[in-house]
Scaffold this motif. Sequence first.
Motif: not given
Length: 132
Positions: A57-71
């Motif tokens: 498959g394909d994926s990101m080299v680096i990423a982030f997700s702002p979640r309710k409880q944390n990043i």
Amino acid sequence: MNEVTVFLADITDQVQQDDSRHLVSLLADVSGYRPNLQGSIIGFGQYHYKYESGREGDSMVIAFSPRKQNIAIYIMPGFSNFQSQLKKLGKHKVGKSCLYINKLADIDLEVLKEIASLSVKDMQNKYSCSET
């Protein structure tokens, strides 16, 4: 306005919104890739993987997700090579490939830049990475 800008504008917590904007800039600078929204994840670059099992498959080299409880910051090679940096990072938790922080003020941004830069280089050395 692009989809990343719209997504960030919808974050109701102002500190998390500001931190997310800062992370977009930091990870774009470190990786050399433009931000790309995939669901609730902001990714930078792309690589193709193939496991011995045949799954690929394909994926990101680096990423982030702002979640309710944390990043959650996705460090794709994991953290085995970054133990000395993690000791200097500040308040955080780690999962297999996730670095969890509450806010950027809790960590040393220069150390985060170093981890991100080394992570991207690891991925580029292992895979053929490209823009999404």
